[in-house]
Design a protein around this motif. Sequence first.
Motif, short mmCIF file in Angstrom:
data_model
loop_
_atom_site.label_atom_id
_atom_site.label_comp_id
_atom_site.label_asym_id
_atom_site.label_seq_id
_atom_site.Cartn_x
_atom_site.Cartn_y
_atom_site.Cartn_z
N MET A 1 0.84 -1.17 0.00
CA MET A 1 0.00 0.00 0.00
C MET A 1 0.89 1.24 0.00
N SER A 2 0.50 2.25 -0.71
CA SER A 2 1.24 3.50 -0.77
C SER A 2 0.45 4.60 -0.08
N LEU A 3 1.09 5.26 0.85
CA LEU A 3 0.50 6.41 1.54
C LEU A 3 1.29 7.64 1.11
N ARG A 4 1.20 7.97 -0.15
CA ARG A 4 2.08 8.99 -0.72
C ARG A 4 1.87 10.37 -0.16
N ASN A 5 0.74 10.66 0.49
CA ASN A 5 0.51 11.99 1.06
C ASN A 5 0.68 12.04 2.57
N LEU A 6 1.04 10.93 3.20
CA LEU A 6 1.23 10.89 4.64
C LEU A 6 2.44 11.73 5.03
N SER A 29 7.64 2.43 4.28
CA SER A 29 7.74 2.08 2.87
C SER A 29 6.71 2.87 2.08
N ASN A 30 7.12 3.45 0.97
CA ASN A 30 6.23 4.18 0.07
C ASN A 30 5.52 5.34 0.74
N CYS A 31 6.13 5.95 1.72
CA CYS A 31 5.60 7.15 2.38
C CYS A 31 6.60 8.27 2.11
N LEU A 32 6.66 8.71 0.87
CA LEU A 32 7.72 9.60 0.43
C LEU A 32 7.62 11.02 0.97
N HIS A 86 8.28 2.98 -8.29
CA HIS A 86 7.37 3.64 -9.21
C HIS A 86 7.21 5.09 -8.76
N LEU A 87 7.50 6.02 -9.65
CA LEU A 87 7.46 7.43 -9.29
C LEU A 87 6.69 8.21 -10.34
N ARG A 88 5.67 8.91 -9.88
CA ARG A 88 4.93 9.86 -10.72
C ARG A 88 5.45 11.23 -10.31
N LEU A 89 6.30 11.79 -11.12
CA LEU A 89 7.02 13.00 -10.77
C LEU A 89 6.10 14.16 -10.41
N ILE A 117 6.88 8.26 -14.33
CA ILE A 117 5.82 8.90 -15.10
C ILE A 117 6.04 10.40 -15.01
N VAL A 118 6.21 11.01 -16.17
CA VAL A 118 6.45 12.45 -16.25
C VAL A 118 5.27 13.07 -16.98
#
Length: 143
Positions: A1-6, A29-32, A86-89, A117-118
């Motif tokens: 699971m990705s919590l990219r906005n945490l 993990s995946n909490c950028l 995996h990165l969506r810039l 992904i750009v």
Amino acid sequence: MSLRNLTSFCNSQNNVAFIFPCLEKVIVSNCLKLEKFSEKIVSTPNLEKVNIVEVEEGDEWYWEGDLNATIQKIFSDMVLFASCQHLRLSCYPELEQLWQGEVSPPDNCFNNLRTLIVENCSFLSQVFPSNLLPSLRTWRSCK
């Protein structure tokens, strides 16, 4: 699971201190965007490291004396991007300074990147500026 906005586990401004007397393992993990664990003091007497997963060479761990300091160090050194596959810039406009060469990339940044992904990145003039090339692993066959 990705919590990219945490950005934190708890941002309470109240006098709430977290005490986890039995906590021995934390995995991030995946909490950028995770900048800190909490606003207040966190007591974790049995915790000695924070693990970063999804690294092909095995787990990596970090420790800066306490949980908040460790999370802040992981964030400031951008170590989570080294494990990012995996990165969506466009989701990380804070990377603009890195892409513009205003800050130096951390060692092994984007080591495990498989998908980039750009789109909608107004700050880009080139996808891979020369200052980032040393941070990328030599292209190889990925399974």
